[in-house]
Design a protein around this motif. Structure first.
Motif, PDB file in Angstrom:
ATOM      1  N   SER A  36       0.732  -1.348   0.150  1.00 25.57           N
ATOM      2  CA  SER A  36      -0.050   0.100   0.052  1.00 25.57           C
ATOM      3  C   SER A  36       0.797   0.994   0.076  1.00 25.57           C
ATOM      4  O   SER A  36       0.451   2.232  -0.743  1.00 25.57           O
ATOM      5  N   LEU A  37       2.078   1.382   0.721  1.00 24.31           N
ATOM      6  CA  LEU A  37       2.978   2.363   0.737  1.00 24.31           C
ATOM      7  C   LEU A  37       3.543   2.447  -0.565  1.00 24.31           C
ATOM      8  O   LEU A  37       3.821   3.562  -0.939  1.00 24.31           O
ATOM      9  N   GLN A  38       3.806   1.408  -1.214  1.00 27.61           N
ATOM     10  CA  GLN A  38       4.581   1.594  -2.412  1.00 27.61           C
ATOM     11  C   GLN A  38       3.694   2.004  -3.388  1.00 27.61           C
ATOM     12  O   GLN A  38       4.110   2.987  -4.281  1.00 27.61           O
ATOM     13  N   ALA A  39       2.274   1.634  -3.345  1.00 26.26           N
ATOM     14  CA  ALA A  39       1.268   2.310  -4.526  1.00 26.26           C
ATOM     15  C   ALA A  39       1.023   3.890  -4.312  1.00 26.26           C
ATOM     16  O   ALA A  39       1.002   4.520  -5.117  1.00 26.26           O
ATOM     17  N   ALA A  40       1.282   4.275  -3.146  1.00 26.18           N
ATOM     18  CA  ALA A  40       0.990   5.602  -2.504  1.00 26.18           C
ATOM     19  C   ALA A  40       2.229   6.552  -3.079  1.00 26.18           C
ATOM     20  O   ALA A  40       1.903   7.544  -3.455  1.00 26.18           O
ATOM     21  N   LYS A  41       3.442   5.802  -2.905  1.00 25.09           N
ATOM     22  CA  LYS A  41       4.578   6.668  -3.531  1.00 25.09           C
ATOM     23  C   LYS A  41       4.459   6.730  -5.209  1.00 25.09           C
ATOM     24  O   LYS A  41       4.708   7.758  -5.620  1.00 25.09           O
ATOM     25  N   ALA A  42       4.092   5.705  -5.774  1.00 25.90           N
ATOM     26  CA  ALA A  42       4.021   5.680  -7.075  1.00 25.90           C
ATOM     27  C   ALA A  42       2.692   7.003  -7.484  1.00 25.90           C
ATOM     28  O   ALA A  42       3.005   7.550  -8.419  1.00 25.90           O
ATOM     29  N   ASP A  43       1.817   6.967  -6.754  1.00 21.29           N
ATOM     30  CA  ASP A  43       0.536   7.790  -7.026  1.00 21.29           C
ATOM     31  C   ASP A  43       1.047   9.177  -6.862  1.00 21.29           C
ATOM     32  O   ASP A  43       0.899  10.246  -7.615  1.00 21.29           O
ATOM     33  N   TYR A  44       2.018   9.395  -5.815  1.00 19.19           N
ATOM     34  CA  TYR A  44       2.463  10.852  -5.583  1.00 19.19           C
ATOM     35  C   TYR A  44       3.522  11.306  -6.788  1.00 19.19           C
ATOM     36  O   TYR A  44       3.394  12.337  -7.095  1.00 19.19           O
ATOM     37  N   LYS A  45       4.339  10.136  -7.034  1.00 22.36           N
ATOM     38  CA  LYS A  45       5.205  10.616  -8.165  1.00 22.36           C
ATOM     39  C   LYS A  45       4.539  10.913  -9.429  1.00 22.36           C
ATOM     40  O   LYS A  45       5.030  11.814 -10.148  1.00 22.36           O
ATOM     41  N   ALA A  46       3.308  10.199  -9.896  1.00 28.76           N
ATOM     42  CA  ALA A  46       2.782  10.662 -10.928  1.00 28.76           C
ATOM     43  C   ALA A  46       1.928  11.951 -10.795  1.00 28.76           C
ATOM     44  O   ALA A  46       2.158  12.754 -11.916  1.00 28.76           O
ATOM     45  N   ALA A  47       1.408  12.197  -9.565  1.00 28.61           N
ATOM     46  CA  ALA A  47       1.130  13.613  -9.505  1.00 28.61           C
ATOM     47  C   ALA A  47       1.967  14.735  -9.512  1.00 28.61           C
ATOM     48  O   ALA A  47       1.893  15.852  -9.937  1.00 28.61           O
ATOM     49  N   PHE A  48       3.301  14.519  -8.944  1.00 32.20           N
ATOM     50  CA  PHE A  48       4.464  15.339  -9.085  1.00 32.20           C
ATOM     51  C   PHE A  48       4.866  15.719 -10.377  1.00 32.20           C
ATOM     52  O   PHE A  48       4.911  16.960 -10.833  1.00 32.20           O
ATOM     53  N   TYR A  49       4.755  14.831 -11.488  1.00 37.78           N
ATOM     54  CA  TYR A  49       5.189  14.919 -12.831  1.00 37.78           C
ATOM     55  C   TYR A  49       3.979  15.595 -13.626  1.00 37.78           C
ATOM     56  O   TYR A  49       4.286  16.356 -14.426  1.00 37.78           O
ATOM     57  N   ASP A  50       2.843  15.625 -13.163  1.00 39.04           N
ATOM     58  CA  ASP A  50       1.855  16.050 -13.701  1.00 39.04           C
ATOM     59  C   ASP A  50       1.669  17.376 -13.271  1.00 39.04           C
ATOM     60  O   ASP A  50       1.426  18.368 -13.990  1.00 39.04           O
ATOM     61  N   THR A  51       2.112  17.948 -12.059  1.00 34.83           N
ATOM     62  CA  THR A  51       2.302  19.324 -11.812  1.00 34.83           C
ATOM     63  C   THR A  51       3.262  20.040 -12.738  1.00 34.83           C
ATOM     64  O   THR A  51       2.877  21.297 -13.221  1.00 34.83           O
TER      65      THR A  51
END
Length: 439
Positions: A36-51
């Motif tokens: 679950s933590l790894q999935a949350a990290k990937a989700d955050y990275k995707a949002a970071f690059y989207d920004t």
């Protein structure tokens, strides 16, 4: 003698090869391996690059073009030989597009912050879950040990009863009662063995580790003596001030509440975007081109700057804009209502966690007194039973009371540890010292 040393060697080798895991190591593994933590990290990275992608879109685009052509004299007459070159650059910049570019960037930034908060919250969830599963496995292990010890005691009592039956001091009914007790304890051991194995499987699957030869480092109340003594001495009738202090602290730190604020800001920006949609779009462009003809020494160049404004004038787009605005307005209201409900739920959870934590500490103290009293009573009853002064039924009652007191104590300790982990998760606290400062 040789076999004796072989046995000693095997036991020593097994103890050396067993994996002894302490609580801090388990928490570290949870941060490294939690799915679950790894999935949350990937989700955050995707949002970071989207920004960053939306930020880059705020700036204009540039295009460069180049062309070159040549007609060889071998294929045509000399007077038709040509060589041309042309190149140019074009710059385009959106000045105003109903605020879409800017607010898209700001919404992406808010979304990134939400994902970051979700990642931080998942870290605390993983830590709390690692602690809870660690405590649950220790509890299951201790319950199995108690059940095995009770089975051993019952078997020894059965053996003594059989011997006394031969001497006439015990009846056949006593033997049958003890045999029934032994069978009951065997079933209980099997149940505790199954519970222990399930807890072990869940713990190892959560940490992504091999369960073979796993041993947990035990946790004693002495390790938490400071906070335990402080909490268990609190007056449960005068907890209002403490609950309010903890609640104020939790409202400032709770990550879910911070994430809800980001969601509200996103909805507000969506409402502004919908309100700006009827306005015109303005863009500007600049281009420069140059051409060369080498055979005739001809050159030409041009510069062009243009500004364009576009605005819908038909009836239907205005209707769409109005409907989009109304939709965004009610979505904002929905988010505000959901934020209020969630905040109330979190406040209730924090209040309940405080009372549960204090109650669990006091329950440990009560269970400890009960265990000591039951131990003394059981020792007396055992001596009386061995002397033939206590019936088998009364002895079995004393044995069951002793077992219940032991189980109550280990369950109370587990409840205290679990309540502490849950309260730390809600308050976004990792160290026990910070939690103790609140009390």
């Amino acid at each position: 003698m040789r076999n004796f040393f072989v046995v000693i060697f095997l036991v020593a080798f097994g103890a050396a090869s067993a994996k002894v895991l302490n609580l801090e190591q388990a928490k570290k593994l949870a941060l490294e391996n939690s799915s679950s933590l790894q999935a949350a990290k990937a989700d955050y990275k995707a949002a970071f690059y989207d920004t960053w992608g939306n930020f880059v879109n705020l700036f204009g685009s540039a295009n460069f073009s180049y062309g070159w052509s040549k007609v060889d004299e071998g294929s045509v007459s000399p007077e038709l030989k040509t060589e041309n070159e042309n190149y140019g650059i074009r710059l385009s910049q959106t000045i105003f597009a109903q605020g879409r570019n800017w607010y898209s960037y700001r919404i992406a930034a808010n979304t990134e912050q939400m994902k970051k908060l979700a990642l931080e919250e998942q870290e605390f969830v993983a830590l709390a879950e690692a602690e809870t599963k660690y405590f649950a496995l220790l509890l299951a292990q201790r319950e199995l040990e108690i059940a095995k010890n009770d089975l051993k005691s019952s078997q020894e009592s059965l053996d003594q009863t059989k011997i006394k039956r031969k001497t006439g001091s015990r009846s056949q009914v006593d033997v049958l009662n003890m045999q029934a007790e032994v069978r009951s304890k065997e079933v209980e051991v099997l149940g505790k063995q199954n519970s222990y194995q399930q807890s072990k499987n869940q713990f190892c699957e959560f940490l992504h580790i091999d369960e073979q030869d796993l041993q947990l480092e035990p946790i004693e109340m002495d390790e938490f003596a400071d906070i335990f003594d402080k909490v268990q001495k609190l007056d449960v009738n005068n907890l209002d001030a403490l609950v309010q202090r903890v609640l104020d602290f939790g409202e400032r730190r709770n990550l879910s509440l911070k994430s809800l604020q980001e969601a509200k800001e996103i909805a507000e920006k969506g409402k502004v975007m919908a309100a700006l949609s009827p306005l015109p779009s303005i863009s500007a462009s600049y281009s420069y081109t140059k051409s060369k003809a080498y055979t005739s020494s001809y050159q030409s160049g041009s510069n062009q700057l243009s500004v364009s404004v576009s605005m819908p004038i038909s009836f239907l787009p205005f209707v769409d804009n109005f409907l989009d605005y109304q939709k965004a307005r009610y979505e904002l209201r929905k988010v505000e209502a959901e934020n209020y409900n969630t905040q109330m739920q979190i406040n209730l959870q924090i209040k309940a966690a405080v009372y549960t934590f204090v109650s669990a500490a006091k329950q440990v103290t009560a269970a400890d007194f009960g265990q000591k009293a039951a131990t003394g009573m059981f020792e007396q009853n055992t001596a009386r039973f061995d002397s033939g002064l206590l019936s088998t039924a009364d002895y079995l009652d004393a044995l069951n009371s002793y077992q219940s007191a032991q189980l109550n104590f280990v369950v109370a300790k587990n409840s205290f540890f679990t309540a502490k982990s849950d309260l730390k998760r809600l308050l976004v606290i990792e160290d026990d010292d910070k939690l103790m400062d609140l009390f």
